[in-house]
Scaffold this motif. Structure first.
Motif, PDB file in Angstrom:
ATOM      1  N   PRO A  52       0.982  -1.279   0.045  1.00 48.06           N
ATOM      2  CA  PRO A  52       0.079  -0.058   0.255  1.00 48.06           C
ATOM      3  C   PRO A  52       0.742   1.152  -0.137  1.00 48.06           C
ATOM      4  CG  PRO A  52       0.105  -0.803   2.280  1.00 48.06           C
ATOM      5  CD  PRO A  52       0.589  -1.843   1.322  1.00 48.06           C
ATOM      6  N   LYS A  53       0.129   2.295  -0.647  1.00 46.73           N
ATOM      7  CA  LYS A  53       1.211   3.407  -0.527  1.00 46.73           C
ATOM      8  C   LYS A  53       1.143   4.219   0.895  1.00 46.73           C
ATOM      9  CE  LYS A  53       0.986   8.172  -2.569  1.00 46.73           C
ATOM     10  NZ  LYS A  53       0.223   9.073  -3.691  1.00 46.73           N
ATOM     11  N   GLY A  54       2.304   4.730   1.136  1.00 43.72           N
ATOM     12  CA  GLY A  54       2.704   5.232   2.568  1.00 43.72           C
ATOM     13  C   GLY A  54       2.179   6.807   2.396  1.00 43.72           C
ATOM     14  N   GLU A  55       2.164   7.156   3.660  1.00 43.16           N
ATOM     15  CA  GLU A  55       1.554   8.709   3.766  1.00 43.16           C
ATOM     16  C   GLU A  55       2.656   9.561   3.015  1.00 43.16           C
ATOM     17  OE1 GLU A  55       0.547   9.266   7.930  1.00 43.16           O
ATOM     18  OE2 GLU A  55      -1.125   7.748   7.815  1.00 43.16           O
ATOM     19  N   ASP A  56       2.331  10.859   2.801  1.00 38.68           N
ATOM     20  CA  ASP A  56       3.216  11.785   2.188  1.00 38.68           C
ATOM     21  C   ASP A  56       4.063  12.351   3.776  1.00 38.68           C
ATOM     22  OD1 ASP A  56       2.615  11.468  -0.383  1.00 38.68           O
ATOM     23  OD2 ASP A  56       1.041  12.859  -0.355  1.00 38.68           O
ATOM     24  N   CYS A  57       5.282  12.492   3.425  1.00 41.35           N
ATOM     25  CA  CYS A  57       6.116  13.046   4.591  1.00 41.35           C
ATOM     26  C   CYS A  57       6.722  14.384   4.086  1.00 41.35           C
ATOM     27  CB  CYS A  57       7.280  11.948   5.134  1.00 41.35           C
ATOM     28  SG  CYS A  57       8.109  12.647   6.395  1.00 41.35           S
ATOM     29  N   LYS A  58       6.639  15.332   5.085  1.00 40.30           N
ATOM     30  CA  LYS A  58       7.144  16.571   4.630  1.00 40.30           C
ATOM     31  C   LYS A  58       8.250  16.928   5.445  1.00 40.30           C
ATOM     32  CE  LYS A  58       5.815  21.681   3.912  1.00 40.30           C
ATOM     33  NZ  LYS A  58       4.581  22.619   4.134  1.00 40.30           N
ATOM     34  N   CYS A  59       9.497  17.368   4.922  1.00 36.83           N
ATOM     35  CA  CYS A  59      10.477  17.534   5.456  1.00 36.83           C
ATOM     36  C   CYS A  59      10.599  18.871   6.253  1.00 36.83           C
ATOM     37  CB  CYS A  59      11.629  17.456   4.727  1.00 36.83           C
ATOM     38  SG  CYS A  59      13.463  17.766   5.331  1.00 36.83           S
ATOM     39  N   PRO A  60      10.908  18.936   7.621  1.00 38.75           N
ATOM     40  CA  PRO A  60      10.693  20.315   8.274  1.00 38.75           C
ATOM     41  C   PRO A  60      11.785  21.188   7.673  1.00 38.75           C
ATOM     42  CG  PRO A  60      11.499  18.434   9.572  1.00 38.75           C
ATOM     43  CD  PRO A  60      11.151  17.792   8.638  1.00 38.75           C
ATOM     44  N   VAL A  61      13.138  20.651   7.376  1.00 38.74           N
ATOM     45  CA  VAL A  61      14.361  21.643   6.942  1.00 38.74           C
ATOM     46  C   VAL A  61      14.703  20.828   5.737  1.00 38.74           C
ATOM     47  CG1 VAL A  61      16.181  23.006   7.482  1.00 38.74           C
ATOM     48  CG2 VAL A  61      14.610  22.697   9.342  1.00 38.74           C
ATOM     49  N   CYS A  62      14.544  21.133   4.605  1.00 37.07           N
ATOM     50  CA  CYS A  62      15.019  20.539   3.316  1.00 37.07           C
ATOM     51  C   CYS A  62      15.507  21.580   2.303  1.00 37.07           C
ATOM     52  CB  CYS A  62      13.848  19.991   2.568  1.00 37.07           C
ATOM     53  SG  CYS A  62      12.772  18.603   3.605  1.00 37.07           S
ATOM     54  N   GLY A  63      16.853  21.230   1.812  1.00 43.33           N
ATOM     55  CA  GLY A  63      17.372  21.912   0.804  1.00 43.33           C
ATOM     56  C   GLY A  63      16.413  22.067  -0.246  1.00 43.33           C
ATOM     57  N   LYS A  64      16.327  23.544  -0.693  1.00 37.98           N
ATOM     58  CA  LYS A  64      15.328  23.838  -1.801  1.00 37.98           C
ATOM     59  C   LYS A  64      16.050  24.189  -3.066  1.00 37.98           C
ATOM     60  CE  LYS A  64      11.829  27.320  -2.614  1.00 37.98           C
ATOM     61  NZ  LYS A  64      10.786  28.314  -2.321  1.00 37.98           N
ATOM     62  N   CYS A  65      17.198  24.841  -2.697  1.00 36.91           N
ATOM     63  CA  CYS A  65      18.082  25.542  -3.935  1.00 36.91           C
ATOM     64  C   CYS A  65      19.637  25.466  -3.528  1.00 36.91           C
ATOM     65  CB  CYS A  65      17.638  26.823  -4.203  1.00 36.91           C
ATOM     66  SG  CYS A  65      18.562  27.631  -5.691  1.00 36.91           S
ATOM     67  N   ILE A  66      20.479  24.765  -4.477  1.00 41.94           N
ATOM     68  CA  ILE A  66      21.760  24.867  -4.403  1.00 41.94           C
ATOM     69  C   ILE A  66      22.292  25.811  -5.470  1.00 41.94           C
ATOM     70  CG2 ILE A  66      23.816  23.508  -4.147  1.00 41.94           C
ATOM     71  CD1 ILE A  66      22.240  21.282  -3.131  1.00 41.94           C
ATOM     72  N   PHE A  67      23.277  26.819  -4.928  1.00 45.70           N
ATOM     73  CA  PHE A  67      24.008  27.769  -5.997  1.00 45.70           C
ATOM     74  C   PHE A  67      25.533  27.515  -5.770  1.00 45.70           C
ATOM     75  CE2 PHE A  67      26.113  31.840  -6.140  1.00 45.70           C
ATOM     76  CZ  PHE A  67      25.749  32.161  -7.436  1.00 45.70           C
ATOM     77  N   SER A  68      26.163  27.946  -6.893  1.00 43.04           N
ATOM     78  CA  SER A  68      27.512  27.675  -6.835  1.00 43.04           C
ATOM     79  C   SER A  68      28.289  28.493  -7.625  1.00 43.04           C
ATOM     80  CB  SER A  68      28.271  26.138  -6.938  1.00 43.04           C
ATOM     81  OG  SER A  68      28.045  25.801  -8.195  1.00 43.04           O
ATOM     82  N   ALA A  69      29.294  29.164  -7.376  1.00 40.14           N
ATOM     83  CA  ALA A  69      30.070  30.302  -8.370  1.00 40.14           C
ATOM     84  C   ALA A  69      31.464  30.312  -8.113  1.00 40.14           C
ATOM     85  CB  ALA A  69      29.387  31.336  -8.109  1.00 40.14           C
ATOM     86  N   GLU A  70      32.058  30.597  -9.119  1.00 40.24           N
ATOM     87  CA  GLU A  70      33.675  30.741  -8.969  1.00 40.24           C
ATOM     88  C   GLU A  70      33.745  32.360  -8.994  1.00 40.24           C
ATOM     89  OE1 GLU A  70      35.830  28.530 -11.607  1.00 40.24           O
ATOM     90  OE2 GLU A  70      35.126  26.323 -10.830  1.00 40.24           O
ATOM     91  N   GLY A  71      34.809  32.842  -8.300  1.00 40.37           N
ATOM     92  CA  GLY A  71      35.230  34.300  -8.432  1.00 40.37           C
ATOM     93  C   GLY A  71      36.725  34.674  -8.416  1.00 40.37           C
ATOM     94  N   ASP A  72      37.104  35.812  -8.725  1.00 40.74           N
ATOM     95  CA  ASP A  72      38.539  36.131  -8.710  1.00 40.74           C
ATOM     96  C   ASP A  72      38.749  37.564  -8.016  1.00 40.74           C
ATOM     97  OD1 ASP A  72      39.682  33.805 -10.513  1.00 40.74           O
ATOM     98  OD2 ASP A  72      38.107  34.844 -11.996  1.00 40.74           O
ATOM     99  N   PHE A  73      39.875  37.740  -7.611  1.00 45.24           N
ATOM    100  CA  PHE A  73      40.427  38.913  -7.204  1.00 45.24           C
ATOM    101  C   PHE A  73      40.898  39.753  -8.230  1.00 45.24           C
ATOM    102  CE2 PHE A  73      44.624  41.139  -6.292  1.00 45.24           C
ATOM    103  CZ  PHE A  73      43.948  42.252  -5.683  1.00 45.24           C
ATOM    104  N   GLU A  74      40.098  40.992  -8.475  1.00 49.36           N
ATOM    105  CA  GLU A  74      40.807  41.837  -9.506  1.00 49.36           C
ATOM    106  C   GLU A  74      41.477  43.018  -9.067  1.00 49.36           C
ATOM    107  OE1 GLU A  74      37.819  42.698 -12.182  1.00 49.36           O
ATOM    108  OE2 GLU A  74      37.284  40.752 -12.719  1.00 49.36           O
ATOM    109  N   GLU A  75      42.698  43.336  -9.524  1.00 51.16           N
ATOM    110  CA  GLU A  75      43.675  44.335  -9.106  1.00 51.16           C
ATOM    111  C   GLU A  75      42.563  45.528  -8.734  1.00 51.16           C
ATOM    112  OE1 GLU A  75      47.173  45.624  -7.742  1.00 51.16           O
ATOM    113  OE2 GLU A  75      47.122  43.754  -8.722  1.00 51.16           O
ATOM    114  N   GLY A  76      42.960  46.201  -7.540  1.00 47.64           N
ATOM    115  CA  GLY A  76      42.091  47.358  -7.271  1.00 47.64           C
ATOM    116  C   GLY A  76      40.742  47.313  -6.659  1.00 47.64           C
TER     117      GLY A  76
END
Length: 281
Positions: free
Chosen positions: A139-163
């Protein structure tokens, strides 16, 4: 004047003999005379005659007659020739009590482990068993809602620029790909939603001179406490981690301090937006 000497008269008669005087003291003994020469050795006497008394015989001789000298000067010896009879063997004595058991000796050292036996040959593979029938779907189980879940993951690369006092971001990635909650434009990282954000950032750097530089997270122009990382080695890396609450439309930056001492620096940042169930305490 003296006159001349007259003629000598005739000798008078002899007077009577006087009494005998006392005896004088005895004189000392004279020295001992020399020892006389040894006399000649006498002749050896005749050998005595033995008289043997056989076993079982009797005699009337007195004890003092066992060894006597005959008229001819020959010594007669009487010899007893008999054996002392042995008595009958006595009965065997009872067996004595068993002595106490001695203490157990110490355990001997463990013997050397024998060499492992040769591995036996692999047995033949048995026949494949029959495939089991597919079980019924549960039988199908009951839906379970995560109290704290990752919704969005963002990653980026950056550089130091002179000045430039802020890290400049270029290439970015996001998951899921259609998430619009986090985006980057130059030095600004835009946070489009209210939420709980986990920020992880790292840098690989090279200093122009010793003395070091720092990097710190800045949210809407205010530095975030406990978010600073230090770049103090000539060549090295450093990393930081911060969990923060942000409002929709907030701007996040990485600010550099004493950036004139940097020769180069590459920055990496990963930001996770968590979805929090408001019904959970």
């Amino acid at each position: 004047m003296t006159g001349a000497t007259g003629v000598t008269g005739p000798t008078g008669a002899t007077g009577a003999t006087g009494a005998t005087g006392a005896t004088g003291p005895a004189g000392t003994d004279g020295a001992d005379g020399a020892d006389g020469a040894d006399g000649a050795t006498g002749a050896t006497g005749a050998t005595g005659v033995a008289d043997t008394l056989a076993a079982g015989s009797t005699t009337t001789l007195e004890p003092e007659e066992f060894a006597a000298v005959t008229d001819s000067g020959t010594e007669t010896n009487h010899i007893f020739d008999f054996a002392i009879p042995r008595g009958a063997t006595g009965a065997t004595g009872a067996t004595g009590m068993t002595g106490a058991t001695g203490a157990t000796g110490a355990t001997g050292a463990t013997g050397v482990t024998g060499t492992a036996g040769v591995t036996g040959a692999t047995g033949a593979t048995g026949p494949k068993g029959a495939t089991g029938a597919t079980g019924a779907t549960g039988p199908k189980g009951e839906d379970c809602k995560c109290p704290v879940c990752g919704k969005c993951i963002f990653s980026a690369e950056g550089d130091f620029e002179e000045g430039e006092p802020y890290v400049q971001f270029g290439e970015t990635q996001i998951f899921p790909y259609d998430c619009k909650s986090v985006s980057a434009d130059g030095a600004d990282i835009e946070l489009a939603e209210n939420g709980l954000y986990l920020v992880q950032f790292k840098t690989d750097y090279e200093l122009r001179c010793y003395g070091g530089s720092n990097a710190v997270l800045e949210l809407d122009g205010s530095e975030l406490p406990a978010s600073e990382i230090t770049m103090a080695e000539k060549n090295g890396n450093s990393a930081g981690l911060l969990l923060m609450q942000a409002q929709a439309g907030a701007t996040l930056k990485i600010k550099l301090d004493a950036y004139d001492k940097l020769s180069s620096a590459k920055f990496y940042v990963v930001i996770t937006l968590f979805e929090v169930d408001s019904d959970e305490s």
